[in-house]
Scaffold this motif. Structure first.
Motif, PDB file in Angstrom:
ATOM      1  N   ASP A  36       0.338  -1.751  -0.021  1.00 60.03           N
ATOM      2  CA  ASP A  36       0.144  -0.319  -0.095  1.00 60.03           C
ATOM      3  C   ASP A  36       0.526   1.242  -0.037  1.00 60.03           C
ATOM      4  O   ASP A  36       0.336   2.238  -0.967  1.00 60.03           O
ATOM      5  N   SER A  80      -3.775   0.875  -4.030  1.00 60.11           N
ATOM      6  CA  SER A  80      -4.194   1.143  -2.247  1.00 60.11           C
ATOM      7  C   SER A  80      -4.898  -0.515  -2.391  1.00 60.11           C
ATOM      8  O   SER A  80      -5.354  -1.061  -2.539  1.00 60.11           O
ATOM      9  N   TYR A  81      -4.191  -0.667  -1.373  1.00 62.84           N
ATOM     10  CA  TYR A  81      -4.841  -2.171  -0.496  1.00 62.84           C
ATOM     11  C   TYR A  81      -5.198  -2.388   0.626  1.00 62.84           C
ATOM     12  O   TYR A  81      -4.703  -1.244   1.768  1.00 62.84           O
ATOM     13  N   GLN A  99      -8.842  -4.029  -3.007  1.00 62.97           N
ATOM     14  CA  GLN A  99      -7.117  -3.284  -3.704  1.00 62.97           C
ATOM     15  C   GLN A  99      -8.140  -2.148  -5.225  1.00 62.97           C
ATOM     16  O   GLN A  99      -9.113  -2.885  -5.682  1.00 62.97           O
TER      17      GLN A  99
END
Length: 189
Positions: A36, A80-81, A99
């Motif tokens: 991330d 973005s995780y 995700q």
């Protein structure tokens, strides 16, 4: 005697401050948080010398160098995780990930939510096996992908093959294809 006590105290204090061994849950959290934040060195600290990723029928072995190539490919999509759920089963971790990224957004499945079974060797991640995708509309995904691939093939042959190219260049071409396609679509409206 005071000096001996002081030296022994300092040695005890310093050896007690060594990095504690992470639990498997903490290792998986550290791994996805590093993805991330885009910190490959942190990812590298959590993975074994060889890591296998399994997605359906695809089994892809990585070493640190080839995993870095995968990381670079992924990073171009500005991912973005977020960890949704984290469970320990036997010696493995089952993690549900959401995700977000530019590619998933274009393919109208953002966030992409999926479960992964994470296995360990010598306390480091050695295998990541995708178990299931949650609420993914593969029909829409494939329609968007096929429309993009077809349009690029007919209008920008120099970018043809971007979908299969899992290199940094491939992901840059993928983004460029999305931009060109979206721009064309916008101009036609």
């Amino acid at each position: 005697m005071k000096n001996t006590f002081l030296i022994l105290f300092l040695l005890y204090f310093l050896t007690g401050c060594k990095e504690q061994k992470l639990s498997h849950k903490e290792t998986v959290s550290r791994y996805y948080n590093a993805f991330d934040s885009g910190d490959y060195n942190e990812i590298k600290a959590t993975i074994n010398d060889s890591v296998t990723m399994i997605s359906g029928d695809y089994v892809i072995p990585y070493n640190h160098d080839s995993f870095y190539d995968f990381f670079k490919w992924d990073s171009i999509f500005k991912p973005s995780y977020k960890i949704v759920e984290l469970d320990e089963k036997n010696n493995d971790i089952i993690v549900t990930i959401a995700q977000d990224n530019v590619r998933n957004e274009f393919l109208k499945n953002n966030p992409l939510v999926f479960k992964v079974k994470v296995s360990f060797t010598l306390e480091k991640i050695s295998k990541l096996e995708e178990l299931e995708y949650i609420d993914v509309n593969w029909e829409v995904w494939n329609q968007e992908k096929d429309s993009l691939v077809s349009w690029i093939k007919n209008n920008h042959h120099d970018l043809d093959g971007f979908v299969e190219d899992m290199t940094m260049k491939g992901s840059k071409d993928y983004l460029k294809a999305i931009e060109l396609y979206a721009s064309n679509k916008y101009n036609l409206q």
